[in-house]
Design an enzyme around this catalytic site. Sequence first.
Site, PDB file in Angstrom:
ATOM      1  N   CYS A 250       1.011  -0.375   0.217  1.00  0.00           N
ATOM      2  CA  CYS A 250       0.125   0.239  -0.060  1.00  0.00           C
ATOM      3  C   CYS A 250       1.022   1.348   0.047  1.00  0.00           C
ATOM      4  CB  CYS A 250      -1.190   0.043   1.217  1.00  0.00           C
ATOM      5  SG  CYS A 250      -2.209   1.077   1.223  1.00  0.00           S
ATOM      6  N   ASN A 259      -2.467  -7.311  -1.371  1.00  0.00           N
ATOM      7  CA  ASN A 259      -3.979  -7.844  -0.979  1.00  0.00           C
ATOM      8  C   ASN A 259      -3.987  -9.067  -0.844  1.00  0.00           C
ATOM      9  OD1 ASN A 259      -5.229  -7.225  -4.348  1.00  0.00           O
ATOM     10  ND2 ASN A 259      -2.907  -7.548  -4.157  1.00  0.00           N
TER      11      ASN A 259
HETATM   12 ZN    ZN Z   1      -5.795  -2.831  -4.236  1.00  0.00          ZN
END
Ligand code: ZN
Length: 323
Positions: A250, A259
């Site tokens: 992220c 994920n």
């Molecule tokens: Zn994503």
Amino acid sequence: METTPSRRDTIDVRVREVGPRDGLQMIAQFFPTAEKLAWIRAEADAGVREIEVASLVPAKVAPQFVDAAEVIEGARKIEGLEVMALVPNLRGAERAVELGVDRINFVMSVSRTHNLKNVRREREESLADFKAIAELLRTIPSARRPALVGGLSSAMGCAYEGEIAEADVCLYARELAALGANEILIADTVGHANPKRVKRLFHAVQGEIGTLPLGAHFHDTRGLGLANVVAALDCGVRLFDASLAGLGGCQFVPAATGNIVMDDLCFLLDSMGLKTGVDLMKLIAVREIVARNLRDTPLFGAVARAGLPTHYVSPAGSFEPAR
Ligand code: ZN
């Protein structure tokens, strides 16, 4: 009308690999084209039927996807694989059509701030883009027409705005459905979701879109990814995005996981007796292709680390555990 039985008829839950797109988009190191295709081919061979293979954004925005056309062309040659690409706007959708993808993933953010930062558009402008894409697709004969995903990112929380109103998610899901989406995809982009909220939100969205397929895209940023999957399963959701080895960190939380892990998702579903069509042993072996190309990127996955339980017998009958 008689329909041709497809391989999808034999599965209970669709699992869609998004690693070559979502997993790689934050990684500066270029993953060589031939290796991307080796990864995609190996996963298809393990039984994964849907893969998001690239993002059709300008190469200057995302150099990782400079080879998107080549990757899509190669992936299309893999028998039985449904090839998806992410598009941010009409131009991307035109390219997706030219390249012959099977599924177009159009993503807008429910968060106004995130949408402005990500695609430099008001949400209403993104809806207008989606409408134009749906109109473009309607001009294509149905046999060759790509399916259109209406993706809603930052749907359960936003790195800029924090809380996201459920009513906003419902509003945009309803709009995308009305404009012609073939599927609505709810994304917890930065890992704000929890199982209780997932249940409430997914039920609410189902109330807006009726029987239109609803998919879930969870990140495991704070360790609740698979718990959220179970909550969505309880709502009847039967389509999940995931990334092999949990790639897809992220931008807002540099140390965070990515994920949900595809291999762990397949184990979860198999252990609950739900068929995915994926051979977990073959899938775990594919991690080697990712590992050899991303030596400095952490790979996640509890099953890959611990192995299967002793004397595990696949309840869904999807594979023969290695002895
Ligand atoms: Zn994503």
